[in-house]
Design a protein around this motif. Structure first.
Motif, PDB file in Angstrom:
ATOM      1  N   ALA A  28       0.870  -1.096   0.150  1.00  0.00           N
ATOM      2  CA  ALA A  28       0.138   0.103   0.038  1.00  0.00           C
ATOM      3  C   ALA A  28       1.119   1.387  -0.015  1.00  0.00           C
ATOM      4  O   ALA A  28       0.564   2.182  -0.835  1.00  0.00           O
ATOM      5  CB  ALA A  28      -0.841   0.219   1.164  1.00  0.00           C
ATOM      6  N   ASP A  29       1.741   1.464   0.755  1.00  0.00           N
ATOM      7  CA  ASP A  29       2.808   2.442   0.757  1.00  0.00           C
ATOM      8  C   ASP A  29       3.566   2.713  -0.310  1.00  0.00           C
ATOM      9  O   ASP A  29       3.501   3.993  -0.905  1.00  0.00           O
ATOM     10  CB  ASP A  29       3.887   2.094   2.046  1.00  0.00           C
ATOM     11  CG  ASP A  29       4.844   3.363   2.118  1.00  0.00           C
ATOM     12  OD1 ASP A  29       4.276   4.323   2.627  1.00  0.00           O
ATOM     13  OD2 ASP A  29       6.064   3.261   2.177  1.00  0.00           O
ATOM     14  N   ALA A  30       3.882   1.655  -1.055  1.00  0.00           N
ATOM     15  CA  ALA A  30       4.479   1.697  -2.469  1.00  0.00           C
ATOM     16  C   ALA A  30       3.537   1.940  -3.581  1.00  0.00           C
ATOM     17  O   ALA A  30       3.842   2.430  -4.481  1.00  0.00           O
ATOM     18  CB  ALA A  30       5.344   0.768  -2.736  1.00  0.00           C
ATOM     19  N   GLU A  31       2.349   1.732  -3.317  1.00  0.00           N
ATOM     20  CA  GLU A  31       1.133   2.160  -4.337  1.00  0.00           C
ATOM     21  C   GLU A  31       1.563   1.211  -5.588  1.00  0.00           C
ATOM     22  O   GLU A  31       1.437   1.639  -6.530  1.00  0.00           O
ATOM     23  CB  GLU A  31       1.078   3.530  -4.650  1.00  0.00           C
ATOM     24  CG  GLU A  31       0.402   4.398  -3.671  1.00  0.00           C
ATOM     25  CD  GLU A  31       0.180   5.942  -3.993  1.00  0.00           C
ATOM     26  OE1 GLU A  31       1.229   6.299  -4.836  1.00  0.00           O
ATOM     27  OE2 GLU A  31      -0.532   6.559  -3.477  1.00  0.00           O
ATOM     28  N   CYS A  32       1.634  -0.202  -5.310  1.00  0.00           N
ATOM     29  CA  CYS A  32       2.030  -1.027  -6.290  1.00  0.00           C
ATOM     30  C   CYS A  32       0.690  -1.272  -7.125  1.00  0.00           C
ATOM     31  O   CYS A  32      -0.188  -1.756  -6.593  1.00  0.00           O
ATOM     32  CB  CYS A  32       2.442  -2.381  -5.736  1.00  0.00           C
ATOM     33  SG  CYS A  32       4.056  -2.231  -4.829  1.00  0.00           S
ATOM     34  N   ARG A  33       0.982  -1.160  -8.435  1.00  0.00           N
ATOM     35  CA  ARG A  33      -0.187  -1.448  -9.430  1.00  0.00           C
ATOM     36  C   ARG A  33      -0.233  -2.811  -9.978  1.00  0.00           C
ATOM     37  O   ARG A  33      -1.063  -3.383 -10.381  1.00  0.00           O
ATOM     38  CB  ARG A  33      -0.121  -0.575 -10.631  1.00  0.00           C
ATOM     39  CG  ARG A  33      -0.389   0.949 -10.468  1.00  0.00           C
ATOM     40  CD  ARG A  33      -0.385   1.725 -11.686  1.00  0.00           C
ATOM     41  NE  ARG A  33      -1.512   1.051 -12.526  1.00  0.00           N
ATOM     42  CZ  ARG A  33      -1.739   1.425 -13.693  1.00  0.00           C
ATOM     43  NH1 ARG A  33      -0.706   2.452 -14.422  1.00  0.00           N
ATOM     44  NH2 ARG A  33      -2.602   0.977 -14.538  1.00  0.00           N
ATOM     45  N   ALA A  34       0.952  -3.428  -9.600  1.00  0.00           N
ATOM     46  CA  ALA A  34       1.195  -4.966 -10.029  1.00  0.00           C
ATOM     47  C   ALA A  34       1.896  -5.657  -9.088  1.00  0.00           C
ATOM     48  O   ALA A  34       2.808  -5.032  -8.717  1.00  0.00           O
ATOM     49  CB  ALA A  34       1.588  -5.109 -11.535  1.00  0.00           C
ATOM     50  N   LEU A  35       1.829  -6.829  -9.023  1.00  0.00           N
ATOM     51  CA  LEU A  35       2.404  -7.693  -8.236  1.00  0.00           C
ATOM     52  C   LEU A  35       3.060  -8.873  -8.654  1.00  0.00           C
ATOM     53  O   LEU A  35       2.364  -9.719  -9.657  1.00  0.00           O
ATOM     54  CB  LEU A  35       1.935  -8.152  -6.815  1.00  0.00           C
ATOM     55  CG  LEU A  35       1.530  -7.132  -5.910  1.00  0.00           C
ATOM     56  CD1 LEU A  35       0.701  -7.897  -4.659  1.00  0.00           C
ATOM     57  CD2 LEU A  35       2.785  -6.730  -5.074  1.00  0.00           C
ATOM     58  N   LEU A  36       4.230  -9.513  -8.667  1.00  0.00           N
ATOM     59  CA  LEU A  36       4.702 -10.808  -8.880  1.00  0.00           C
ATOM     60  C   LEU A  36       4.721 -11.738  -7.546  1.00  0.00           C
ATOM     61  O   LEU A  36       5.457 -11.405  -6.578  1.00  0.00           O
ATOM     62  CB  LEU A  36       6.265 -10.699  -9.616  1.00  0.00           C
ATOM     63  CG  LEU A  36       6.311 -10.217 -10.614  1.00  0.00           C
ATOM     64  CD1 LEU A  36       7.804 -10.034 -11.261  1.00  0.00           C
ATOM     65  CD2 LEU A  36       5.399 -10.141 -11.844  1.00  0.00           C
TER      66      LEU A  36
END
Length: 519
Positions: free
Chosen positions: A95-103
């Motif tokens: 959430a802090d990094a505001e990731c739009r995608a994850l591996l």
């Protein structure tokens, strides 16, 4: 040099040579180049763009390196995440990094799916290691993407990687590395480790942290990277023997595990030519045992942090001179070394002036390797970086020749009855005891003295000690106030995923609810 060029040298120079060895999987530079490009194009095809963040929740594997390279080619920011954290902590970082995608590895898929409702920015989750219902499949995604190199315009100051601190002194913070600083970090470690195309570097510690950048430095020099999914002493020894590993990195606590492995002498480790150690202080007793087990292996020590990577090194030559010399030269084994080739390092008083030899101060550094700041934390950034210098919060002395001697973390320092006590010095003394395999020292609350010294001891196999024996051993070796007032015997000490001794975990029982615990 452009950051992406570091991932292209081997493709041009050594296309048919192995670059990644991941268990039974082997990738040549040509094959890996195509995977880099396919992942980059696949992420762009999902709608990500330059500056967006992709989180990496993976155990050590080739796909970790795919992500770093794809980020370099597209400008998408890579966020390696400690998969060993609890789900809430992982969710907080995403959430802090505001990731739009994850591996994510398949074994973490269910955890990520459960937290997805709390992650509004997250749009795509890609499963690595097999198909998972409801998630995109990594290999299928690559197969459907172009193998042509993505074309994008980049600037040196663009954000490239966000590395979250290990959290041993508090909540993790995202240290932002630009494309320029990543190149500087890769160059620095390549210089100090003397990586070359014939090297075979072993990744045995988690790639999500500093070990990943060391590996990138090896790739920058076109070395082969051999990947261990998990650290197991047997697998480490077996892999060094089978793959003829030439160079590796181990934290002292992990190296100690290897030395205590009862079958270590059954394996041929003679291919190791250089062993880097760091992440925490190296007790001299452990160092001397290492040299006995690996007599033909050069030792090199690195000191640094997530925020600045490696800024101080004790070179192989320094180790050799210290082991054969006397007096001041011999004492250099206690040091972290001298400033790295691409860094300026000072030890300063609270007013910012340099200490004199023997005086304790804080280590500060100025270098192209230093982070741009903490993500979303301007106050913490302003405290850490002042007038261009990064303040490490590590206490040290410096001698006349510029060798830096780490005393301890500021947050680890014990103040007992008004006296400053540095746990690392007590730990080094206790490591001289022939029955002690591992030790940690912390301060615990005391109504009279504010806090007092407590030692945690792990005995060598088959050995036993009493609290009284430990305290009596310390008596002639340190001031009375520095001696442990209590001793607890454990089977093992807690460590972080990167092999650092986790003193925060030891302190929790005694400092619950206190600001002292987190420095």
């Amino acid at each position: 040099m452009d950051y992406r060029a570091a991932f292209n040298r081997g493709i041009t120079l050594y296309p048919e040579r192995d670059v990644l060895v991941d268990g039974d999987r082997r990738f040549t530079w040509k094959q890996w180049g195509e995977r880099q490009h396919r992942l980059g194009n696949a992420l762009l095809g999902l709608g990500l763009k330059k500056g967006d963040r992709v989180g990496v929740v993976l155990k050590n594997c080739a796909e970790c390196f795919d992500a770093f390279a794809a980020g370099a080619k597209t400008g998408i920011v890579v966020v390696p995440i400690n998969y060993r954290l609890n789900p809430d902590a992982i969710c907080t970082i995403i959430a802090d990094a505001e990731c739009r995608a994850l591996l994510v590895h398949t074994e973490f898929a269910a955890t990520v799916q459960e937290m997805s409702a709390r992650l509004p920015a997250l749009e795509a989750v890609i499963a690595v290691g097999g198909a998972v219902d409801g998630l995109l499949d990594y290999e299928s995604l690559l197969a459907s993407a172009s193998s042509a190199e993505p074309q994008a315009v980049h600037a040196d100051d663009d954000l490239a990687v966000v590395i979250y601190t290990t959290g041993t002194t508090g909540d993790p913070k995202g240290a932002m590395a630009t494309r320029r600083s990543m190149i500087m970090r890769m160059c620095c470690i390549a210089i100090e480790m003397q990586f070359g195309p014939e090297d075979r570097y072993l990744n045995s510690l988690p790639i999500f942290h500093v070990a990943g950048i060391i590996a990138l430095g090896a790739l920058f020099r076109c070395a082969t990277n051999i990947i261990l999914k998990d650290f197991i002493p047997l697998e480490f020894c077996r892999t060094v023997q089978q793959e003829k590993v030439t160079k590796a990195f181990l934290a002292p606590a992990v190296l100690n595990v290897v030395l205590n492995f009862d079958k270590v002498n059954e394996y041929d480790l003679s291919s190791l030519s250089r062993l880097l150690y760091g992440a925490s202080p190296m007790p001299q007793e452990v160092l001397r045992r290492t040299i006995k087990v690996l007599p033909h292996c050069d030792m090199i020590q690195a000191f640094g942090a997530s925020e600045c990577f490696t800024i101080v090194f004790l070179s192989p030559g320094d180790h050799r001179e210290a082991l054969t010399g006397a007096g001041r030269v011999a004492g250099r084994l206690n040091s972290a070394g001298r400033q790295a080739s691409l860094s300026e390092v000072r030890v300063v008083r609270d007013d910012g002036t340099n200490v004199i030899p023997g005086e304790v101060g804080e280590v500060i550094a100025r270098s192209g390797q230093v982070m741009a700041g903490y993500l979303n934390k301007p106050k913490e950034t302003a405290e850490a970086i002042r007038d261009g210098w990064y303040y490490t919060r590590d206490l040290a002395t410096v001698d006349e020749d510029g060798y830096i001697y780490i005393v301890d973390r500021k947050s680890h320092m014990i103040i007992t009855g008004g006296e400053n006590v540095y746990p690392a010095q007590i730990e080094n003394a206790l490591f001289d005891h022939p029955k002690i395999a591992n030790v940690a020292v912390i301060g615990v609350p005391d109504s009279k003295w504010g806090e007092v010294v407590k030692a945690f001891i792990v005995c060598k196999p088959g050995e036993k000690l009493t609290e009284r024996e430990v305290i009596e051993f310390c008596a002639p070796r340190m001031a009375s106030y520095a001696k442990p007032k209590s001793v607890e015997f454990l089977d093992s000490l807690p460590v972080t995923a990167t092999g650092k001794l986790n003193k925060l975990e030891l302190k929790k029982k005694y400092w619950a609810g206190s600001a002292k615990m987190i420095g």
